[in-house]
Enzyme design. Structure first.
Site, PDB file in Angstrom:
ATOM      1  N   ARG A 100       0.162  -9.301  12.683  1.00 55.90           N
ATOM      2  CA  ARG A 100      -0.746  -8.306  12.065  1.00 55.90           C
ATOM      3  C   ARG A 100      -1.655  -8.339  10.856  1.00 55.90           C
ATOM      4  O   ARG A 100      -1.860  -8.164  10.750  1.00 55.90           O
ATOM      5  CB  ARG A 100       0.481  -7.427  11.353  1.00 55.90           C
ATOM      6  CG  ARG A 100       1.133  -6.318  12.409  1.00 55.90           C
ATOM      7  CD  ARG A 100       2.426  -5.955  12.069  1.00 55.90           C
ATOM      8  NE  ARG A 100       2.431  -5.015  11.005  1.00 55.90           N
ATOM      9  CZ  ARG A 100       3.402  -4.916   9.825  1.00 55.90           C
ATOM     10  NH1 ARG A 100       3.872  -5.355  10.064  1.00 55.90           N
ATOM     11  NH2 ARG A 100       2.990  -3.828   9.199  1.00 55.90           N
ATOM     12  N   ARG A 129      12.049  -2.803  11.863  1.00 53.49           N
ATOM     13  CA  ARG A 129      10.714  -2.372  13.338  1.00 53.49           C
ATOM     14  C   ARG A 129      10.250  -3.351  13.780  1.00 53.49           C
ATOM     15  O   ARG A 129      10.164  -4.476  13.414  1.00 53.49           O
ATOM     16  CB  ARG A 129       9.347  -1.693  11.998  1.00 53.49           C
ATOM     17  CG  ARG A 129       9.795  -0.519  11.616  1.00 53.49           C
ATOM     18  CD  ARG A 129       8.208   0.215  10.299  1.00 53.49           C
ATOM     19  NE  ARG A 129       7.486  -0.504  10.329  1.00 53.49           N
ATOM     20  CZ  ARG A 129       6.207   0.120   9.940  1.00 53.49           C
ATOM     21  NH1 ARG A 129       6.455   0.428   8.767  1.00 53.49           N
ATOM     22  NH2 ARG A 129       5.158  -1.511  10.073  1.00 53.49           N
ATOM     23  N   LYS A 164       1.047  -0.958   0.403  1.00 48.40           N
ATOM     24  CA  LYS A 164       0.461  -0.215   0.171  1.00 48.40           C
ATOM     25  C   LYS A 164       0.957   1.456   0.063  1.00 48.40           C
ATOM     26  O   LYS A 164       0.731   2.290  -0.680  1.00 48.40           O
ATOM     27  CB  LYS A 164      -0.957  -0.113   1.009  1.00 48.40           C
ATOM     28  CG  LYS A 164      -2.062  -0.972   1.154  1.00 48.40           C
ATOM     29  CD  LYS A 164      -2.899  -0.822   2.790  1.00 48.40           C
ATOM     30  CE  LYS A 164      -2.524  -1.002   3.641  1.00 48.40           C
ATOM     31  NZ  LYS A 164      -1.355  -1.947   4.577  1.00 48.40           N
ATOM     32  N   ARG A 215      11.267  -6.492   4.803  1.00 43.19           N
ATOM     33  CA  ARG A 215      11.738  -5.320   5.834  1.00 43.19           C
ATOM     34  C   ARG A 215      12.797  -4.377   6.608  1.00 43.19           C
ATOM     35  O   ARG A 215      12.841  -5.178   7.825  1.00 43.19           O
ATOM     36  CB  ARG A 215      10.419  -4.757   5.739  1.00 43.19           C
ATOM     37  CG  ARG A 215       9.178  -3.676   5.152  1.00 43.19           C
ATOM     38  CD  ARG A 215       8.102  -3.667   4.597  1.00 43.19           C
ATOM     39  NE  ARG A 215       7.733  -3.172   6.397  1.00 43.19           N
ATOM     40  CZ  ARG A 215       5.570  -2.719   6.267  1.00 43.19           C
ATOM     41  NH1 ARG A 215       5.211  -3.427   5.143  1.00 43.19           N
ATOM     42  NH2 ARG A 215       5.320  -3.118   7.165  1.00 43.19           N
ATOM     43  N   ARG A 237      -9.429   1.279   9.012  1.00 41.85           N
ATOM     44  CA  ARG A 237      -8.887  -0.648   9.617  1.00 41.85           C
ATOM     45  C   ARG A 237      -9.941  -1.506  10.378  1.00 41.85           C
ATOM     46  O   ARG A 237      -9.621  -2.789  10.252  1.00 41.85           O
ATOM     47  CB  ARG A 237      -7.679  -0.148   9.882  1.00 41.85           C
ATOM     48  CG  ARG A 237      -6.065  -0.814   8.993  1.00 41.85           C
ATOM     49  CD  ARG A 237      -5.120  -0.554   9.806  1.00 41.85           C
ATOM     50  NE  ARG A 237      -3.913  -1.222  10.210  1.00 41.85           N
ATOM     51  CZ  ARG A 237      -2.801  -0.614   9.600  1.00 41.85           C
ATOM     52  NH1 ARG A 237      -2.641   1.082   8.917  1.00 41.85           N
ATOM     53  NH2 ARG A 237      -1.612  -0.708   9.005  1.00 41.85           N
TER      54      ARG A 237
HETATM   55  P1  AMP Z   1       1.490   0.955   9.088  1.00 38.20           P
HETATM   56  O1  AMP Z   1       2.646   1.575   8.787  1.00 38.20           O
HETATM   57  O2  AMP Z   1       0.282   1.066   8.393  1.00 38.20           O
HETATM   58  O3  AMP Z   1       1.630  -1.185   8.716  1.00 38.20           O
HETATM   59  O4  AMP Z   1       0.844   1.094  10.416  1.00 38.20           O
HETATM   60  C1  AMP Z   1       1.680   0.772  11.871  1.00 38.20           C
HETATM   61  C2  AMP Z   1       0.980   0.342  12.740  1.00 38.20           C
HETATM   62  O5  AMP Z   1       0.549   1.343  13.038  1.00 38.20           O
HETATM   63  C3  AMP Z   1      -0.464  -1.457  13.019  1.00 38.20           C
HETATM   64  O6  AMP Z   1       0.324  -1.720  13.111  1.00 38.20           O
HETATM   65  C4  AMP Z   1      -1.271  -0.175  13.883  1.00 38.20           C
HETATM   66  O7  AMP Z   1      -0.199  -0.517  15.264  1.00 38.20           O
HETATM   67  C5  AMP Z   1      -0.642   1.402  13.477  1.00 38.20           C
HETATM   68  N1  AMP Z   1      -2.145   1.494  12.461  1.00 38.20           N
HETATM   69  C6  AMP Z   1      -2.158   2.857  11.481  1.00 38.20           C
HETATM   70  N2  AMP Z   1      -2.654   2.913  10.847  1.00 38.20           N
HETATM   71  C7  AMP Z   1      -4.067   2.476  12.078  1.00 38.20           C
HETATM   72  C8  AMP Z   1      -5.165   2.843  11.882  1.00 38.20           C
HETATM   73  N3  AMP Z   1      -6.181   2.961  10.715  1.00 38.20           N
HETATM   74  N4  AMP Z   1      -5.948   2.303  12.479  1.00 38.20           N
HETATM   75  C9  AMP Z   1      -5.515   1.292  13.787  1.00 38.20           C
HETATM   76  N5  AMP Z   1      -3.822   1.107  14.244  1.00 38.20           N
HETATM   77  C10 AMP Z   1      -3.289   2.272  13.090  1.00 38.20           C
END
Ligand code: AMP
Length: 214
Positions: free
Chosen positions: A172, A161, A14, A128, A89
């Site tokens: 996840r 990370r 994404k 990653r 999400r």
């Molecule tokens: P990402 O970089 O999009 O994978 O997001 C990293 C982390 O941020 C996720 O694993 C969640 O812990 C948190 N996060 C990001 N977007 C959301 C969302 N819309 N709702 C809840 N947690 C989020």
């Protein structure tokens, strides 16, 4: 105001696709994950509330995200075009976004779902690497830095990370299946869903997305 939504499992690509599409359209790329990581780095109240959930690979409480998105829209002009990467999400966030859209006279959609099989997701997530200093992203297989383990942009030492560690990756993906995948049906019912094959390289995926959002 228009809000294009990107759906897809962690590792579906994404973020990579969003950067490219945001440049082509143009649109403003909003990554809630990146916003939260920035908030954690700066020690803001939202960051403090979010950190433990993020490290565990769980979803941060909806109220934190909904406030963040509400503030973003409040500060935006009516002609803004957004590309949301990582929000909504779950269904309650999707419902909150629909409410915000009414308030701000915004159109939500299309919702582009980037589809990738689990085997490939695991391969992508495990490789990653990110720069803790400037945020640049790399991948040991598909986007290796020029010097192994070192950021091309600012020369800092790259890290994995916390949420890309193997156990957390598994969690996840489960969270995605349980909470986020139902949004595919949500946007399908609304007539807004566009499915895209995410197994190709970044250019191929970006081209496929441009086709469906035109
Ligand atoms: P990402 O970089 O999009 O994978 O997001 C990293 C982390 O941020 C996720 O694993 C969640 O812990 C948190 N996060 C990001 N977007 C959301 C969302 N819309 N709702 C809840 N947690 C989020």
């Amino acid at each position: 105001m228009q809000i294009i939504v990107f759906l897809g499992a962690p590792g579906a690509g994404k973020g990579t696709a969003a950067v490219r599409i945001a440049e082509k359209l143009p649109a403003k790329h909003i990554s809630t994950g990146a916003m939260l990581r920035e908030a954690v780095k700066n020690g803001t109240p939202a960051g403090l509330a979010a950190k433990s959930y993020m490290d565990a690979g769980s979803l941060v409480p909806d109220s934190v995200l909904i406030d963040m998105i509400g503030e973003l829209l409040t500060a935006s002009t009516p002609d803004s075009v957004f590309l949301f990467d990582g929000f909504p999400r779950n269904e309650s966030q999707a419902a909150a976004l629909d409410e915000l859209a009414v308030k701000f006279n915004a159109e939500v959609g299309p919702a582009v779902c980037i589809d990738v099989c689990e085997e490939l997701l695991l391969k992508r997530l495990g490789g990653r690497r990110v720069c803790p200093a400037c945020g640049a992203g790399f991948h040991v297989l598909s986007l290796p830095p020029k010097v192994e383990g070192v950021c091309d942009v600012c020369q800092a030492k790259l890290i994995t990370r916390a949420d890309d560690q193997p156990e957390t990756i598994k969690h996840r993906l489960e969270v995605y299946e349980e909470q986020t995948a139902p949004l595919i049906e949500w946007y399908k019912k609304a007539g807004k869903l566009r499915m895209v094959d995410g197994s190709g390289d970044a250019d191929a995926v970006a081209d496929a997305i441009m086709e469906v959002i035109r």
